[in-house]
Design an enzyme around this catalytic site. Sequence first.
Site, short mmCIF file in Angstrom:
data_model
loop_
_atom_site.label_atom_id
_atom_site.label_comp_id
_atom_site.label_asym_id
_atom_site.label_seq_id
_atom_site.Cartn_x
_atom_site.Cartn_y
_atom_site.Cartn_z
N ASP A 18 14.24 16.01 -35.81
CA ASP A 18 13.13 15.41 -35.08
C ASP A 18 11.97 16.40 -35.14
O ASP A 18 12.17 17.60 -35.36
CB ASP A 18 13.56 15.16 -33.63
CG ASP A 18 12.41 14.74 -32.75
OD1 ASP A 18 11.73 13.75 -33.08
OD2 ASP A 18 12.17 15.42 -31.73
N ASP A 20 8.51 16.35 -32.84
CA ASP A 20 7.95 16.71 -31.53
C ASP A 20 9.03 17.13 -30.54
O ASP A 20 9.95 16.35 -30.26
CB ASP A 20 7.18 15.51 -30.96
CG ASP A 20 5.96 15.17 -31.78
OD1 ASP A 20 4.91 15.77 -31.56
OD2 ASP A 20 6.07 14.29 -32.67
N ASP A 174 15.95 16.49 -29.32
CA ASP A 174 15.65 17.09 -28.01
C ASP A 174 15.51 16.05 -26.91
O ASP A 174 15.11 16.39 -25.80
CB ASP A 174 14.35 17.91 -28.07
CG ASP A 174 13.12 17.02 -28.14
OD1 ASP A 174 12.23 17.18 -27.28
OD2 ASP A 174 13.05 16.15 -29.02
#
Length: 205
Positions: A18, A20, A174
């Site tokens: 991922d 961001d 995250d």
Amino acid sequence: MLHQRLQPSTPYAALIFDCDGTLVDTAAANESAWRTALAGWQVDLDPAWYQARTGLSADRLLAELETETGAELDYQAVRAAALDAYQWLIPTVTPHQTVSAVAEAHRGRVPMAVASGGARQAVEETLRVTGLRPLFDAVVTRDDVRYGKPAPDVYLLAARHLGVAPHACVAYEDTDEGVASALAAGMTVIDVRPSLRQERPPSLR
């Protein structure tokens, strides 16, 4: 030295990250961009509310915001305003060294991709400014698929671009939505949040 819990367990054929919040610390920039964009619709973005939903696609975020506030939003216009505001903030973002070190260590060893729920323009520019773009063989964004996270689409397409079966990929995420997306694609998932908490100075925890 790489964090032990971020080391992928063998066997694996590819790594997918991922962007961001995982590879790059964009939290403050993204929140500021959304706040600026929504101000045009007289919506005040609550920081705690937003931070609990950072893994959602833009349209799902706006849909929940409409439900929460009763506002009627033009999704395309709000997204465009947020993207424009973010472009000015990109110079403030920095790599998460703990996670980006994993990609650096695997450069040239296995295929790697980015699978992001963000807009391509923002993701590509973020990776370029932070110097991370050359590490990756492919970048897949929300613009490339029908459904954003937590649907598995971005991860499945990233694996396809790398020419690797999804079950042979390790994904780094995250957010709960991102983890669900990668798991739904059949990948092994490493949640980076515990390692990132260790990366921050104690005064910022």
